[in-house]
Write a protein that holds these residues in place. Structure first.
Motif, PDB file in Angstrom:
ATOM      1  N   PHE A 241     -14.327 -22.088  17.436  1.00  0.00           N
ATOM      2  CA  PHE A 241     -14.345 -20.571  17.369  1.00  0.00           C
ATOM      3  C   PHE A 241     -14.642 -20.044  15.767  1.00  0.00           C
ATOM      4  CE2 PHE A 241     -11.932 -21.132  21.390  1.00  0.00           C
ATOM      5  CZ  PHE A 241     -13.037 -20.805  22.046  1.00  0.00           C
ATOM      6  N   ASP A 242     -15.619 -18.992  15.790  1.00  0.00           N
ATOM      7  CA  ASP A 242     -16.036 -18.514  14.424  1.00  0.00           C
ATOM      8  C   ASP A 242     -15.014 -17.542  14.413  1.00  0.00           C
ATOM      9  OD1 ASP A 242     -18.297 -20.409  13.986  1.00  0.00           O
ATOM     10  OD2 ASP A 242     -19.240 -19.028  15.726  1.00  0.00           O
ATOM     11  N   LEU A 243     -14.608 -16.857  15.485  1.00  0.00           N
ATOM     12  CA  LEU A 243     -14.053 -15.630  15.380  1.00  0.00           C
ATOM     13  C   LEU A 243     -13.026 -15.438  16.289  1.00  0.00           C
ATOM     14  CD1 LEU A 243     -13.481 -12.882  13.690  1.00  0.00           C
ATOM     15  CD2 LEU A 243     -15.285 -11.652  15.322  1.00  0.00           C
ATOM     16  N   ILE A 244     -11.571 -14.998  16.086  1.00  0.00           N
ATOM     17  CA  ILE A 244     -10.619 -14.748  17.356  1.00  0.00           C
ATOM     18  C   ILE A 244     -10.411 -13.517  17.250  1.00  0.00           C
ATOM     19  CG2 ILE A 244      -8.555 -15.554  18.460  1.00  0.00           C
ATOM     20  CD1 ILE A 244      -9.062 -18.250  17.392  1.00  0.00           C
ATOM     21  N   ILE A 245     -10.320 -12.502  18.272  1.00  0.00           N
ATOM     22  CA  ILE A 245      -9.704 -11.275  18.221  1.00  0.00           C
ATOM     23  C   ILE A 245      -8.631 -11.317  18.823  1.00  0.00           C
ATOM     24  CG2 ILE A 245     -10.475  -8.899  18.753  1.00  0.00           C
ATOM     25  CD1 ILE A 245     -12.593  -9.773  17.041  1.00  0.00           C
ATOM     26  N   ASP A 246      -7.433 -11.032  18.146  1.00  0.00           N
ATOM     27  CA  ASP A 246      -6.139 -11.002  18.885  1.00  0.00           C
ATOM     28  C   ASP A 246      -5.750  -9.812  19.172  1.00  0.00           C
ATOM     29  OD1 ASP A 246      -3.533 -11.284  19.280  1.00  0.00           O
ATOM     30  OD2 ASP A 246      -3.227 -13.082  17.762  1.00  0.00           O
ATOM     31  N   THR A 247      -5.567  -9.603  20.451  1.00  0.00           N
ATOM     32  CA  THR A 247      -5.226  -8.237  20.645  1.00  0.00           C
ATOM     33  C   THR A 247      -3.726  -8.097  21.199  1.00  0.00           C
ATOM     34  OG1 THR A 247      -5.698  -8.432  23.120  1.00  0.00           O
ATOM     35  CG2 THR A 247      -7.557  -8.117  21.598  1.00  0.00           C
ATOM     36  N   VAL A 248      -3.023  -9.025  21.354  1.00  0.00           N
ATOM     37  CA  VAL A 248      -1.544  -8.925  21.855  1.00  0.00           C
ATOM     38  C   VAL A 248      -0.805  -8.132  20.949  1.00  0.00           C
ATOM     39  CG1 VAL A 248       0.472 -10.650  22.268  1.00  0.00           C
ATOM     40  CG2 VAL A 248      -1.980 -11.312  22.686  1.00  0.00           C
ATOM     41  N   PRO A 249       0.013  -7.113  21.591  1.00  0.00           N
ATOM     42  CA  PRO A 249       0.731  -6.120  20.674  1.00  0.00           C
ATOM     43  C   PRO A 249       2.014  -6.521  20.597  1.00  0.00           C
ATOM     44  CG  PRO A 249       0.576  -5.572  23.030  1.00  0.00           C
ATOM     45  CD  PRO A 249       0.054  -6.887  23.232  1.00  0.00           C
ATOM     46  N   TYR A 250       2.358  -7.685  20.601  1.00  0.00           N
ATOM     47  CA  TYR A 250       3.877  -8.196  20.411  1.00  0.00           C
ATOM     48  C   TYR A 250       4.015  -9.425  19.541  1.00  0.00           C
ATOM     49  CZ  TYR A 250       2.812 -10.269  24.765  1.00  0.00           C
ATOM     50  OH  TYR A 250       2.195 -11.057  25.859  1.00  0.00           O
ATOM     51  N   VAL A 251       5.185  -9.665  19.218  1.00  0.00           N
ATOM     52  CA  VAL A 251       5.233 -10.930  18.196  1.00  0.00           C
ATOM     53  C   VAL A 251       4.793 -12.226  19.169  1.00  0.00           C
ATOM     54  CG1 VAL A 251       6.926 -12.393  17.005  1.00  0.00           C
ATOM     55  CG2 VAL A 251       7.324 -10.085  16.925  1.00  0.00           C
ATOM     56  N   HIS A 252       3.833 -13.016  18.873  1.00  0.00           N
ATOM     57  CA  HIS A 252       3.803 -14.305  19.540  1.00  0.00           C
ATOM     58  C   HIS A 252       3.451 -15.444  18.178  1.00  0.00           C
ATOM     59  CE1 HIS A 252       0.072 -11.773  18.634  1.00  0.00           C
ATOM     60  NE2 HIS A 252      -0.483 -12.941  18.885  1.00  0.00           N
ATOM     61  N   ASP A 253       3.489 -16.516  18.837  1.00  0.00           N
ATOM     62  CA  ASP A 253       2.858 -17.770  18.042  1.00  0.00           C
ATOM     63  C   ASP A 253       1.480 -17.693  17.560  1.00  0.00           C
ATOM     64  OD1 ASP A 253       2.896 -19.993  16.503  1.00  0.00           O
ATOM     65  OD2 ASP A 253       3.970 -21.207  18.051  1.00  0.00           O
ATOM     66  N   MET A 254       1.152 -17.704  16.660  1.00  0.00           N
ATOM     67  CA  MET A 254      -0.635 -17.904  16.328  1.00  0.00           C
ATOM     68  C   MET A 254      -1.068 -19.255  16.066  1.00  0.00           C
ATOM     69  SD  MET A 254      -1.125 -14.365  14.175  1.00  0.00           S
ATOM     70  CE  MET A 254       0.091 -13.256  14.669  1.00  0.00           C
ATOM     71  N   ASN A 255       0.088 -20.015  15.576  1.00  0.00           N
ATOM     72  CA  ASN A 255      -0.397 -21.455  15.235  1.00  0.00           C
ATOM     73  C   ASN A 255      -1.256 -22.268  16.099  1.00  0.00           C
ATOM     74  OD1 ASN A 255       0.961 -21.673  12.494  1.00  0.00           O
ATOM     75  ND2 ASN A 255       2.637 -21.257  13.792  1.00  0.00           N
ATOM     76  N   PRO A 256      -1.056 -22.068  17.377  1.00  0.00           N
ATOM     77  CA  PRO A 256      -1.795 -22.965  18.504  1.00  0.00           C
ATOM     78  C   PRO A 256      -3.379 -22.428  18.322  1.00  0.00           C
ATOM     79  CG  PRO A 256       0.048 -22.051  19.491  1.00  0.00           C
ATOM     80  CD  PRO A 256       0.294 -21.468  18.205  1.00  0.00           C
ATOM     81  N   TYR A 257      -3.606 -21.181  18.033  1.00  0.00           N
ATOM     82  CA  TYR A 257      -4.890 -20.466  17.828  1.00  0.00           C
ATOM     83  C   TYR A 257      -5.631 -20.891  16.525  1.00  0.00           C
ATOM     84  CZ  TYR A 257      -2.894 -17.793  21.785  1.00  0.00           C
ATOM     85  OH  TYR A 257      -2.357 -17.654  22.861  1.00  0.00           O
ATOM     86  N   ILE A 258      -5.075 -20.938  15.576  1.00  0.00           N
ATOM     87  CA  ILE A 258      -5.594 -21.522  14.399  1.00  0.00           C
ATOM     88  C   ILE A 258      -6.211 -22.556  14.591  1.00  0.00           C
ATOM     89  CG2 ILE A 258      -5.373 -21.925  11.734  1.00  0.00           C
ATOM     90  CD1 ILE A 258      -4.237 -18.974  12.606  1.00  0.00           C
ATOM     91  N   SER A 259      -5.903 -23.783  15.198  1.00  0.00           N
ATOM     92  CA  SER A 259      -6.410 -25.149  15.393  1.00  0.00           C
ATOM     93  C   SER A 259      -7.769 -24.851  16.040  1.00  0.00           C
ATOM     94  CB  SER A 259      -5.683 -26.061  16.109  1.00  0.00           C
ATOM     95  OG  SER A 259      -5.250 -25.604  17.228  1.00  0.00           O
ATOM     96  N   THR A 260      -7.991 -23.893  17.029  1.00  0.00           N
ATOM     97  CA  THR A 260      -9.163 -23.730  17.565  1.00  0.00           C
ATOM     98  C   THR A 260     -10.352 -22.868  16.779  1.00  0.00           C
ATOM     99  OG1 THR A 260      -8.990 -21.533  18.613  1.00  0.00           O
ATOM    100  CG2 THR A 260      -7.701 -23.322  19.701  1.00  0.00           C
ATOM    101  N   LEU A 261     -10.159 -22.582  15.727  1.00  0.00           N
ATOM    102  CA  LEU A 261     -10.990 -21.963  14.646  1.00  0.00           C
ATOM    103  C   LEU A 261     -11.836 -22.963  13.966  1.00  0.00           C
ATOM    104  CD1 LEU A 261      -8.954 -19.276  12.727  1.00  0.00           C
ATOM    105  CD2 LEU A 261     -10.955 -18.623  13.929  1.00  0.00           C
ATOM    106  N   ASN A 262     -13.126 -22.618  13.906  1.00  0.00           N
ATOM    107  CA  ASN A 262     -14.130 -23.547  13.320  1.00  0.00           C
ATOM    108  C   ASN A 262     -13.839 -23.350  11.613  1.00  0.00           C
ATOM    109  OD1 ASN A 262     -16.266 -24.932  12.438  1.00  0.00           O
ATOM    110  ND2 ASN A 262     -17.811 -23.432  13.452  1.00  0.00           N
ATOM    111  N   ILE A 263     -14.444 -24.294  10.945  1.00  0.00           N
ATOM    112  CA  ILE A 263     -14.390 -24.180   9.537  1.00  0.00           C
ATOM    113  C   ILE A 263     -14.863 -22.655   8.954  1.00  0.00           C
ATOM    114  CG2 ILE A 263     -14.964 -24.960   7.210  1.00  0.00           C
ATOM    115  CD1 ILE A 263     -13.523 -27.217   8.966  1.00  0.00           C
TER     116      ILE A 263
END
Length: 352
Positions: A241-263
């Motif tokens: 992914f080039d861009l991820i829009i994170d709409t979750v309104p509470y504390v959550h682990d973002m690390n798993p999503y970082i790996s899905t980002l493109n360069i």
């Protein structure tokens, strides 16, 4: 300053229910637009303010910053509106207009701070601003928006917050044809992110913790749904992914999503305010020039651009209409995510 009384719904304490109140609105000044409020969306920020979840609420408070109505009166210097026009007001009703941000049409980042539609210091009355859970509102023309004539007025209301909150990062990070966008969370913000990203021509994926939202996401325009709790599915979109829009309104682990980002990809937080837990693991960020960023609403020019785009593409929110008398129950349902996807108040109910 001269005022007139209007009916409103608000609360006088953090633990008190919302009830009918009487509030003052300023008499129209030369640059003002007076709006008879027809519909007002219900945002999580309304609930947080009413219950003082963020601190700083001054009571009584009247929430509501997703406002659509009909112009009833304009000041002598107003040029963009006339009585009878449909108009909208979002999260801001003023800013300094002098700082570097304001001069770039970034009033949402006004350096001294913008004037929120509710619970902000009101330079006219000396008290606090009151929001859209009311019969009328009086706003400086600069902060009033035109509503495209083809859009459903009630379903347009949430565009003034949920719409612009997701539109602004999509535009800033240049989402469009050829780009791959993911959305985390399918609520009031998430469903607008899908619709707007798709409207811009991006390939859109929803991240969801369960399969329960899959059918809805595809109907809203998503091209795919990835279950974030399924390791094999997450591995299948590594580096996508080039861009991820994170709409979750509470504390959550973002690390798993970082790996899905493109360069050079970016994950943008639009839903959560506060500390991160667990910490961000920086290795994949450094090794792929990946960013975690934040974004809040948009400036007035950008909000008008978004409304015009929605008019061209016939994009509005998915809503459930309620009467103002049901607002306390709606807040409880909102806490359980029991709304598809935004409550909108039919303000005619306030006149009953």
């Amino acid at each position: 300053m001269k005022q007139f009384e209007v009916k409103a719904y608000g609360t006088e304490a953090a633990e008190a229910s919302l009830k009918q109140l009487s509030i003052g609105r300023r008499a129209v000044t030369p640059k003002d637009v007076e709006i008879d409020i027809l519909f007002c969306g219900v945002c999580h920020s309304d609930l947080h303010t009413a219950r003082n979840d963020w601190g700083g609420t001054v009571y009584p408070t009247v929430p509501g910053h997703e406002i659509v109505g009909r112009v009833t009166q304009v000041g002598s210097e107003v040029t963009k509106f006339k009585a009878g026009d449909f108009a909208a007001v979002g999260c801001m009703v003023d800013s300094c207009r002098e700082c570097a941000s304001c001069k770039k049409d970034l009033e949402q980042y006004c350096i001294p701070g913008f004037t929120g539609t509710y619970n902000s210091p009101d330079k006219y009355s000396g008290g606090r601003t009151y929001g859209g859970y009311s019969e009328k509102i009086v706003v400086d023309e600069h902060f009033v928006l035109k509503v495209p004539g083809n859009l459903n007025l009630a379903a347009t209301a949430p565009l003034l917050c949920a719409g612009i909150t997701t539109w602004s990062p999509l535009k800033h990070w240049k989402a469009g044809k050829g780009s791959k966008v993911a959305v985390i969370g399918l609520g009031g913000l998430g469903h607008m992110a899908i619709k707007l990203a798709k409207g811009l021509g991006a390939e859109v994926t929803l991240f969801s913790r369960t399969q329960a939202k899959e059918k809805d996401a595809l109907e809203l325009g998503a091209d795919a749904v990835v279950i974030s709790t399924d390791n094999s599915q997450m591995k299948s979109v590594k580096g996508k992914f080039d861009l991820i829009i994170d709409t979750v309104p509470y504390v959550h682990d973002m690390n798993p999503y970082i790996s899905t980002l493109n360069i050079s990809g970016t994950l943008v937080l639009v839903g959560y305010l506060g500390g991160l837990d667990p910490f961000l693991e920086t290795t994949p960020m450094i090794m792929g020039r990946k960013s975690v960023a934040g974004s809040v609403i948009g400036g007035i020019a950008e909000t008008q651009e978004m409304l015009d785009f929605c008019g061209e593409h016939n994009i509005v929110s998915e809503i459930e209409m309620i009467n103002i008398q049901d607002i306390n129950e709606a807040y409880e349902r909102m806490l359980k995510s029991d709304v598809r996807y935004r409550f909108v108040i039919d303000m005619a109910s306030l006149k009953k």
